[in-house]
Scaffold this motif. Structure first.
Motif, PDB file in Angstrom:
ATOM      1  N   LEU A  28      -4.795   4.085   2.575  1.00 37.18           N
ATOM      2  CA  LEU A  28      -5.729   3.178   3.251  1.00 37.18           C
ATOM      3  C   LEU A  28      -6.607   2.442   2.245  1.00 37.18           C
ATOM      4  CD1 LEU A  28      -6.849   5.314   6.334  1.00 37.18           C
ATOM      5  CD2 LEU A  28      -5.327   3.329   6.312  1.00 37.18           C
ATOM      6  N   TRP A  29      -7.024   3.140   1.162  1.00 37.02           N
ATOM      7  CA  TRP A  29      -7.823   2.487   0.127  1.00 37.02           C
ATOM      8  C   TRP A  29      -7.012   1.366  -0.545  1.00 37.02           C
ATOM      9  CZ3 TRP A  29      -7.041   1.868  -5.120  1.00 37.02           C
ATOM     10  CH2 TRP A  29      -8.128   1.341  -5.837  1.00 37.02           C
ATOM     11  N   ALA A  30      -5.761   1.660  -0.914  1.00 40.34           N
ATOM     12  CA  ALA A  30      -4.905   0.638  -1.534  1.00 40.34           C
ATOM     13  C   ALA A  30      -4.674  -0.524  -0.565  1.00 40.34           C
ATOM     14  CB  ALA A  30      -3.572   1.255  -1.946  1.00 40.34           C
ATOM     15  N   PHE A  80       0.073   9.829  -2.784  1.00 38.94           N
ATOM     16  CA  PHE A  80       0.490   9.660  -1.400  1.00 38.94           C
ATOM     17  C   PHE A  80      -0.359  10.535  -0.498  1.00 38.94           C
ATOM     18  CE2 PHE A  80       3.181   9.993   2.357  1.00 38.94           C
ATOM     19  CZ  PHE A  80       3.572   8.674   2.503  1.00 38.94           C
ATOM     20  N   SER A  81      -1.449   9.951  -0.016  1.00 35.87           N
ATOM     21  CA  SER A  81      -2.320  10.607   0.957  1.00 35.87           C
ATOM     22  C   SER A  81      -2.886   9.528   1.862  1.00 35.87           C
ATOM     23  CB  SER A  81      -3.447  11.376   0.262  1.00 35.87           C
ATOM     24  OG  SER A  81      -4.322  10.481  -0.401  1.00 35.87           O
ATOM     25  N   ALA A  96       0.821  -1.210   0.000  1.00 33.01           N
ATOM     26  CA  ALA A  96       0.000   0.000   0.000  1.00 33.01           C
ATOM     27  C   ALA A  96       0.855   1.261   0.000  1.00 33.01           C
ATOM     28  CB  ALA A  96      -0.926  -0.001   1.211  1.00 33.01           C
ATOM     29  N   LEU A  97       1.999   1.207   0.667  1.00 35.35           N
ATOM     30  CA  LEU A  97       2.897   2.362   0.695  1.00 35.35           C
ATOM     31  C   LEU A  97       3.667   2.523  -0.615  1.00 35.35           C
ATOM     32  CD1 LEU A  97       4.304   2.017   4.321  1.00 35.35           C
ATOM     33  CD2 LEU A  97       2.772   3.806   3.472  1.00 35.35           C
TER      34      LEU A  97
END
Length: 271
Positions: free
Chosen positions: A119-121, A113-114, A106-107
């Motif tokens: 969190l969605w990814a 990058f928000s 996810a990172l």
């Protein structure tokens, strides 16, 4: 909205209904992985945080509320109301083996990058593997309850239908692309297909083994047991008679050979 999206959502709702019916019908959470349900609750929580910031449609908001509410309701049933029936000793999958790689993905791979996008990814990647503790538990116990199998089939169908939804939107919705969701959806659907293939092979093997083991068994409570018993006794007597006949025939041959040998020896002595 297209037909694949609608069918996918209905399949998702059906999966939840099946799982809730299984719990309420049996008053038991046996066979259900609490860890998988925890991961799914985490998926819905991190994905639908925009419920409080963006409004898309009444339909969309309704489904978000239903998925979040039912996921925590299922956790309550597993860990509180029917805790005594929860197979904690069998639900031993190490979820950190999923959470750490998913958080890293996810990172590394997101659209921007928000906090909301990360969190969605995270929710998309986690949903692809959230059911693995359930698969692991079923193979560990060697049991596949029908209601849980139906639940998994409906849940797998939901994601497979969403793949068709994304394909449809790519061609008919101005080139819509969501490669993170598509790739994760393909991985998730592949896991479900592999599980059901393994389940089919496993159950087929058990059936064949049971047939080979029980083929010649006779149930004494069976009304036909007397007939079977008479048949088996008759066959045993026939085999015994054949053995006696063979033994008698062998004795006669031995006696004849002895007489021939004696006659031969007498001729030799006379000469």
């Amino acid at each position: 909205m297209n037909i694949f999206r609608l069918l996918g959502d209905l399949s998702h709702l059906l999966a939840i209904v099946i799982l809730l019916l299984k719990i309420w019908k049996t008053y038991s959470c046996a066979g259900i992985s609490g860890k998988s349900q925890f991961l799914l609750a985490l998926v819905y929580t991190t994905r639908y945080l925009d419920l409080f910031t963006y409004y898309y449609s009444l339909y969309n908001s309704f489904l978000k509320v239903v998925f979040i509410a039912t996921s925590y309701g299922i956790l309550y049933l597993i860990y509180v109301k029917f805790r005594a029936t929860y197979d904690q000793n069998q639900d031993t999958f190490r979820v950190k083996l999923l959470l750490i790689p998913v958080a890293a993905l996810a990172l590394l791979f997101k659209y921007e990058f928000s906090v909301m996008e990360v969190l969605w990814a995270f929710s998309i990647y986690l949903e692809a593997v959230a059911i693995l503790p359930q698969f692991y538990m079923m193979f560990k116990t060697g049991e596949a309850e029908s209601m849980i199998s139906y639940y998994l089939f409906a849940l797998g169908s939901y994601r497979a239908l969403y793949i068709f939804n994304w394909i449809y939107r790519y061609y008919y919705d101005e080139g819509f692309q969501d490669w993170i969701a598509v790739i994760a959806g393909i991985v998730q659907t592949t896991l479900y297909v592999c599980f059901y293939v393994s389940l089919y092979v496993w159950q087929t093997h058990d059936v064949l083994q049971e047939i080979s083991t029980d083929r010649f068994k006779v149930d004494e409570n069976d009304p036909t047991f007397t007939g079977h018993k008479i048949l088996l006794e008759t066959l045993a007597k026939m085999e015994e008679k054949e053995e006696d006949d063979d033994e008698e025939e062998n004795d006669k041959k031995s006696e004849e050979e002895t007489n021939l040998l004696a006659i031969h020896c007498g001729h030799v002595d006379e000469s």
